[in-house]
Design an enzyme around this catalytic site. Structure first.
Site, PDB file in Angstrom:
ATOM      1  N   ARG A  24       0.723  -1.167   0.094  1.00  9.67           N
ATOM      2  CA  ARG A  24       0.164   0.082  -0.020  1.00  9.67           C
ATOM      3  C   ARG A  24       0.984   1.381  -0.132  1.00  9.67           C
ATOM      4  O   ARG A  24       2.254   1.014   0.122  1.00  9.67           O
ATOM      5  CB  ARG A  24      -1.056  -0.028   1.431  1.00  9.67           C
ATOM      6  CG  ARG A  24      -0.080  -0.153   2.510  1.00  9.67           C
ATOM      7  CD  ARG A  24      -0.780   0.510   3.749  1.00  9.67           C
ATOM      8  NE  ARG A  24      -0.631   1.814   3.654  1.00  9.67           N
ATOM      9  CZ  ARG A  24       0.445   2.772   3.846  1.00  9.67           C
ATOM     10  NH1 ARG A  24       1.671   1.878   3.973  1.00  9.67           N
ATOM     11  NH2 ARG A  24       0.332   3.921   3.642  1.00  9.67           N
ATOM     12  N   GLY A  25       0.099   2.334  -0.266  1.00 12.20           N
ATOM     13  CA  GLY A  25       1.031   3.828  -0.358  1.00 12.20           C
ATOM     14  C   GLY A  25       1.075   3.983  -1.758  1.00 12.20           C
ATOM     15  O   GLY A  25       1.456   2.830  -2.501  1.00 12.20           O
ATOM     16  N   ALA A  26       0.678   5.163  -2.281  1.00  8.96           N
ATOM     17  CA  ALA A  26       0.867   5.260  -3.760  1.00  8.96           C
ATOM     18  C   ALA A  26       1.833   5.017  -4.280  1.00  8.96           C
ATOM     19  O   ALA A  26       2.161   4.227  -5.380  1.00  8.96           O
ATOM     20  CB  ALA A  26       0.528   6.786  -3.965  1.00  8.96           C
ATOM     21  N   ASP A  45      -1.736  10.853  -2.490  1.00 10.92           N
ATOM     22  CA  ASP A  45      -2.125   9.733  -3.526  1.00 10.92           C
ATOM     23  C   ASP A  45      -2.481  10.289  -4.938  1.00 10.92           C
ATOM     24  O   ASP A  45      -2.432   9.508  -5.769  1.00 10.92           O
ATOM     25  CB  ASP A  45      -3.176   9.070  -2.898  1.00 10.92           C
ATOM     26  CG  ASP A  45      -3.051   8.349  -1.696  1.00 10.92           C
ATOM     27  OD1 ASP A  45      -2.369   7.144  -1.703  1.00 10.92           O
ATOM     28  OD2 ASP A  45      -2.859   9.126  -0.634  1.00 10.92           O
ATOM     29  N   ARG A  74      -7.752  -0.525  -6.822  1.00 10.07           N
ATOM     30  CA  ARG A  74      -7.960   0.614  -5.979  1.00 10.07           C
ATOM     31  C   ARG A  74      -7.983   1.880  -7.152  1.00 10.07           C
ATOM     32  O   ARG A  74      -6.930   2.044  -7.715  1.00 10.07           O
ATOM     33  CB  ARG A  74      -6.569   0.886  -5.001  1.00 10.07           C
ATOM     34  CG  ARG A  74      -6.581  -0.366  -4.070  1.00 10.07           C
ATOM     35  CD  ARG A  74      -5.806  -0.146  -2.955  1.00 10.07           C
ATOM     36  NE  ARG A  74      -6.270   0.879  -1.969  1.00 10.07           N
ATOM     37  CZ  ARG A  74      -5.751   1.731  -0.879  1.00 10.07           C
ATOM     38  NH1 ARG A  74      -4.375   1.428  -0.668  1.00 10.07           N
ATOM     39  NH2 ARG A  74      -6.271   2.526  -0.146  1.00 10.07           N
ATOM     40  N   ASN A  92      -5.574  12.559  -0.212  1.00 10.90           N
ATOM     41  CA  ASN A  92      -4.483  11.989   0.705  1.00 10.90           C
ATOM     42  C   ASN A  92      -5.314  10.880   1.744  1.00 10.90           C
ATOM     43  O   ASN A  92      -6.680  11.224   1.691  1.00 10.90           O
ATOM     44  CB  ASN A  92      -3.613  12.609   1.361  1.00 10.90           C
ATOM     45  CG  ASN A  92      -2.544  11.920   2.069  1.00 10.90           C
ATOM     46  OD1 ASN A  92      -1.748  11.060   1.519  1.00 10.90           O
ATOM     47  ND2 ASN A  92      -2.141  12.125   3.442  1.00 10.90           N
ATOM     48  N   LYS A  93      -4.674  10.356   2.612  1.00  8.76           N
ATOM     49  CA  LYS A  93      -5.532   9.322   3.574  1.00  8.76           C
ATOM     50  C   LYS A  93      -6.589  10.439   4.184  1.00  8.76           C
ATOM     51  O   LYS A  93      -6.296  11.474   4.718  1.00  8.76           O
ATOM     52  CB  LYS A  93      -4.617   8.759   4.644  1.00  8.76           C
ATOM     53  CG  LYS A  93      -5.133   7.976   5.672  1.00  8.76           C
ATOM     54  CD  LYS A  93      -6.059   6.944   5.176  1.00  8.76           C
ATOM     55  CE  LYS A  93      -5.268   5.979   4.213  1.00  8.76           C
ATOM     56  NZ  LYS A  93      -6.331   5.179   3.191  1.00  8.76           N
ATOM     57  N   GLN A 153      -2.401   3.194   9.978  1.00  8.33           N
ATOM     58  CA  GLN A 153      -1.166   3.157   9.182  1.00  8.33           C
ATOM     59  C   GLN A 153      -0.055   4.136  10.065  1.00  8.33           C
ATOM     60  O   GLN A 153       1.035   3.831  10.011  1.00  8.33           O
ATOM     61  CB  GLN A 153      -1.263   3.844   7.820  1.00  8.33           C
ATOM     62  CG  GLN A 153      -2.178   2.792   6.907  1.00  8.33           C
ATOM     63  CD  GLN A 153      -3.476   3.292   6.905  1.00  8.33           C
ATOM     64  OE1 GLN A 153      -3.994   3.672   7.652  1.00  8.33           O
ATOM     65  NE2 GLN A 153      -4.240   3.088   5.649  1.00  8.33           N
TER      66      GLN A 153
HETATM   67  O1  MRU Z   1      -4.805   3.497   1.916  1.00 11.66           O
HETATM   68  P1  MRU Z   1      -3.375   3.616   2.076  1.00 11.66           P
HETATM   69  O2  MRU Z   1      -2.712   3.144   3.140  1.00 11.66           O
HETATM   70  O3  MRU Z   1      -2.581   2.914   0.486  1.00 11.66           O
HETATM   71  O4  MRU Z   1      -3.244   5.151   1.765  1.00 11.66           O
HETATM   72  C1  MRU Z   1      -2.210   5.545   1.167  1.00 11.66           C
HETATM   73  C2  MRU Z   1      -1.457   6.428   2.243  1.00 11.66           C
HETATM   74  O5  MRU Z   1      -0.655   5.821   2.799  1.00 11.66           O
HETATM   75  C3  MRU Z   1      -1.624   7.822   2.516  1.00 11.66           C
HETATM   76  O6  MRU Z   1      -2.556   8.601   1.955  1.00 11.66           O
HETATM   77  C4  MRU Z   1      -0.257   8.373   2.148  1.00 11.66           C
HETATM   78  O7  MRU Z   1      -0.125   9.556   3.100  1.00 11.66           O
HETATM   79  C5  MRU Z   1       0.164   8.842   0.832  1.00 11.66           C
HETATM   80  S1  MRU Z   1       0.867   7.397   0.089  1.00 11.66           S
HETATM   81  C6  MRU Z   1       2.469   8.301  -0.067  1.00 11.66           C
END
Ligand code: MRU
Length: 355
Positions: free
Chosen positions: A55-57, A246, A98, A256-257, A205
Site C-alpha cells: 500500500r501507499g501510492a 495519492d 484501488r 491523501n488518507k 497506518q
Molecule cells: O490506503 P493507503 O494506506 O494505501 O493510503 C495511502 C497512504 O498511505 C496515504 O494516503 C499516504 O499519506 C500517501 S501514500 C504516499
C-alpha cells in the site's frame, strides 16, 4: 544529488533474484510480524493491493510495474499481439483494485507503453527488458525520494516538531519515503526533529507503520490519536506538517488518507505551514481539480469491528468509510516534489514542472 546505494530488497516490494516472482513485505502484519509474500498471478497482485498488504501510492505504482513484468514473463504468449492484449486486460484488472492513487494506473501504463516500444523484438527480449525497466523505475523512485528529502530539509530547522498523518514512509513510498524523507535524511545527518504521528483511523497506518518505521530508525516519534492533533498544535509543539499524497490535481488540490484535510484546516488555524510531499508520478495533470478524483469507499467493518474483540457499534448501523479525502489547495503552503518546491499559484506553477 544521487543516491549512493540501491538495495531494492530493502524495500517493501522487489523481484526475486533470477525468477519472475514479486516479493512483498505484508504490511497488514506489521508492526508485530515481518512476513514476506510471493506474488505471481494477476489475482495475487490484485488481492495484495486491495487488502493493503502492499500500500501507499508510490509503492503500489512500483508493485504494478513489477506485476506487469511478472505477468508478461509467465504468460507464454504466442506473439506480441497476444502478449499485449492479455497484459492490457491484466493491467485494467489491477487498476480496478484501488481507484484513488494515480500511481497504480501510472505504473501499469508506463510498462504497457514500454512494451509497445519494443513490439518488433522477440518475446523473451521484451520480457527481459521489462524486468530491467521495472527495476529502473524502482531506483528512480528512490532517487526522487532523496531529492524530496533534500528539498524538504530546507523547510525545517533542527529541533522542529513535525506532524504527519497516515504513512508516507519507506513502506508506502520506498526508501526514505516522501513525507518522512526529510526526517530520515535529516536523522542520518544528525539533525534532530520531534515527530508527532497521527494514528490514522480506521486502518492505523500511522500507529502500525509510521511509528514503527521512525522508531526503528531511531527518530524521536510520539504517537497521538487523530483527535489530539489540535491540542499538540495549540501547545506550540508543531512547526510544520508533512503529509504524503495519492493524487495531486492540476490546481494543487490533492487526495491523501482520510483525515488529512482536517489536519490542513487545523494547521491553517494555528498558522503552521502545511506541506504535501510526493514524486512527480503522483501529479495528475489530466485531473483538473480535487472534485475529479475518485474516492475509494471501503468496507465498514474496518471501522466497526476490525480492531476489536467484539463489534463496537450496533449491528446494522449505517457506516460511511471513505479511504481518502481531498485537501483544498488554499490550505497548502507548498508541494514538495523531486523537481523542486512548488508554491501557489499551483495551477501555474505545477505546469512549469513539465516544461
Ligand atoms: O490506503 P493507503 O494506506 O494505501 O493510503 C495511502 C497512504 O498511505 C496515504 O494516503 C499516504 O499519506 C500517501 S501514500 C504516499
Amino acid at each position: 544529488m544521487a543516491v549512493r546505494k540501491y538495495d531494492l530488497k530493502e524495500d517493501c516490494t522487489f523481484l526475486k533474484d533470477g525468477e519472475a516472482v514479486c516479493v512483498i513485505l505484508d504490511q497488514t502484519a506489521l508492526p508485530g510480524r515481518r512476513i514476506y509474500r510471493e506474488l505471481t498471478t494477476a489475482e495475487d497482485f490484485y488481492e495484495a493491493i486491495k487488502t493493503l498488504a502492499v500500500r501507499g501510492a508510490p509503492a503500489i505504482g512500483v508493485c504494478a510495474c513489477y506485476a506487469m513484468y511478472v505477468l508478461a514473463a509467465r504468460m507464454e504468449a504466442t506473439d506480441f499481439a497476444d502478449l499485449r492484449a492479455r497484459l492490457g486486460a491484466d493491467g485494467d484488472y489491477l487498476i480496478s483494485s484501488r481507484p484513488t492513487a494515480v500511481n497504480l494506473a501510472w505504473g501499469v501504463r508506463e510498462m504497457l507503453s514500454f512494451a509497445d516500444s519494443l513490439a518488433d523484438l522477440p518475446i523473451p527480449e521484451i520480457v527481459a527488458a521489462m524486468r530491467e525497466k521495472s527495476e529502473e523505475i524502482h531506483r528512480d523512485h528512490i532517487d526522487m525520494n532523496y531529492r524530496i528529502a533534500e528539498y524538504g530539509l530546507t523547510l525545517v530547522k533542527p529541533g522542529d516538531g513535525i506532524l504527519t498523518h497516515c504513512n508516507a514512509g519507506p513502506l508506502a513510498c520506498l526508501k526514505y519515503g516522501t513525507a518522512t524523507a526529510p526526517i530520515l535524511l535529516g536523522h542520518e545527518r544528525g539533525i534532530p526533529f520531534r515527530v508527532f504521528a497521527d494514528e490514522t483511523r480506521p486502518l492505523l497506518q500511522g500507529a502500525r507503520l509510521t511509528a514503527y518505521e521512525l522508531s526503528e530508525a531511531g527518530v524521536d516519534v510520539t504517537l497521538i490519536c487523530d483527535n489530539m492533533a489540535s491540542l499538540v498544535m495549540k501547545n506550540g509543539w508543531v512547526q510544520a506538517v508533512f503529509v504524503g499524497c495519492d493524487r495531486i490535481a492540476a490546481n494543487g488540490d490533492f487526495a491523501n488518507k482520510i483525515g488529512t484535510s482536517g489536519v490542513a484546516v487545523l494547521a491553517k488555524y494555528y498558522g503552521i505551514p502545511f506541506y504535501t510531499l510526493g514524486p512527480t508520478s503522483t501529479v495528475d495533470m489530466d485531473c483538473p481539480t480535487g472534485a475529479d478524483i475518485e474516492i475509494e469507499l471501503r468496507d465498514p467493518e474496518e471501522i466497526k469491528s476490525r480492531w476489536y474483540r467484539e463489534p463496537m457499534s450496533p449491528a446494522g448501523v449505517a457506516c460511511y468509510n471513505p479511504s481518502f479525502d481531498v485537501t483544498d489547495h488554499s490550505l497548502v503552503t507548498a508541494i514538495v516534489t523531486d523537481r523542486g518546491i512548488v508554491y501557489p499559484p499551483f495551477d501555474e506553477n505545477l505546469r512549469k514542472l513539465y516544461l
